[in-house]
Design an enzyme around this catalytic site. Sequence first.
Site, PDB file in Angstrom:
ATOM      1  CE1 TYR A  85      -4.546  -0.867   0.257  1.00 55.42           C
ATOM      2  CE2 TYR A  85      -3.348  -2.902   0.641  1.00 55.42           C
ATOM      3  CZ  TYR A  85      -4.516  -2.242   0.306  1.00 55.42           C
ATOM      4  OH  TYR A  85      -5.650  -2.959   0.001  1.00 55.42           O
ATOM      5  N   GLY A 143     -10.083  -6.339  -4.346  1.00 57.85           N
ATOM      6  CA  GLY A 143      -8.757  -6.664  -4.847  1.00 57.85           C
ATOM      7  C   GLY A 143      -7.951  -7.476  -3.847  1.00 57.85           C
ATOM      8  CG  ASP A 144      -6.907  -5.939  -0.071  1.00 54.91           C
ATOM      9  OD1 ASP A 144      -5.682  -5.899  -0.229  1.00 54.91           O
ATOM     10  OD2 ASP A 144      -7.595  -4.937   0.142  1.00 54.91           O
ATOM     11  NE  ARG A 145     -10.997 -13.746  -0.701  1.00 51.40           N
ATOM     12  CZ  ARG A 145     -10.840 -14.801   0.073  1.00 51.40           C
ATOM     13  NH1 ARG A 145     -11.789 -15.144   0.922  1.00 51.40           N
ATOM     14  NH2 ARG A 145      -9.743 -15.498   0.035  1.00 51.40           N
ATOM     15  CB  ALA A 171      -6.335 -13.117   0.155  1.00 56.26           C
TER      16      ALA A 171
END
Length: 476
Positions: A141, A259-261, A264
């Site tokens: 980030y 986007g994190d999902r 991951a």
Amino acid sequence: MTTSRTPLVVVGDALLDHDLCGRAERLAPDAPVPVVHGTRRSSRPGGAALAACLAACDGRPVTLVTALGRDAASDTLRELLAGRVDLVEVPLEGTLSSKTRVLAGDRPLLRLDDGDGRARAATGPAEATVTGAGGVLVADYGRGTADVLRAALATAATRAPVVWDPHVRGRAPVPGILLATPSAQEARAFARRADDGEDTGDEAGLRTAARDARTLVRAWRARAVAVTLGERGALLSHGETPLLVPTPAAAAGDPCGAGDRFAAAAAGLLADGGLTEDAVQAAVHAASRYVAEGGARAVAAVREPETSAPHQADGHSSADAVRTAARVRAAGGTVVAAGGCFDLLHAGHVALLQAARRAGDCLVVCVNSDDSVRRRKGDSRPLVPVADRVRVLRALECVDAVAVFDEDTPERVLGELRPHIWAKGGDYARTRLPEQPLVESWGGQVLLLPYLDGRSTTGLARRAALTPTRPGSPTR
């Protein structure tokens, strides 16, 4: 059956996120701005901390390597992460970054950012955790954690699958990573840098995403780049002809953290030894479910482990369906449920489900497990295993979620869903359903819907068995 999943190390910049959710029904008298009232405040992990929690939701051990300090926001985040992931800290200079969103319903109206902390230096334990990892996700980030651990990440990329989710404020990934997962906007910005600032056009679309992905595979020396495209899915490139992986269905909801999902889910499956194409497909499905279930706000509470692969029997848990029903109910919508075996889905089933969906704001389908079907229909049934039945049902536009039950009747899962309407076919018109008192106990209603005559799984199976097979023709 529970399978062992490879532990994952998540490296990146943790944030603390707050949501102020309320209703906006009028404008302020002194300015053309909405008045938000009835607000509820919630706090949750953000940034790399959100990615780590989402990876842990897939049922795998997760270690988060991130920068935390001695400020109040860092302490709050430590409390939110306790029991969910293991923490390895590097020192933070300044205060932990946090963001506060003001929302009316699911629509963000304003965001307030605080804190400008950056990772100060690497530590021996952090470097050892990264270099010894069986799989790594970098959730960058742009606040320095990936920078101070860059040498360790470069070493990790030579011996383990590394997935890098970049940020326009951060640096390019280290060489040799297995997969990078930029958004279309991030891919455009990084591709311009790689082309020495040359502007090759701002047009949006698959052509631009494919060109940018090809540029980044070469510039980053990455094995593959998957450009995420929101509702359109993702575009996977190894440097040549790209593969478009579409979303299974349009998902309406809060996309924050999708986007994190995606990253991951992909990182976990690649750590388990999966193929890149399969991991990207599973990640698209996981991100779609995440948005449909309420997005980042659902992570404020600990979630049950879920399977990421779309081809697995993820219908065995009703957790997804329960969350979907709760989200719609909380928004004031009407939850409709319908049930059955749905063995060899036919036109009668589809007509019933389409009519049920029109009766409310979401449709949850309750499906008998294989053992439940066997007890009802005999040892020769089901003809189609539950994993395939769930996948076909979820592909229908009228179906929002699927819950599988193992009992002879769906009363247990109905008690968890608490639908406003329990829809059944009109062939039950002269029968009092055993679940009717339960549905009525919370004010729900049993609703009968027309059923197409002459359609049945038994009839289809009988006709198929009587149809002669031509010599030499395939049987599948």
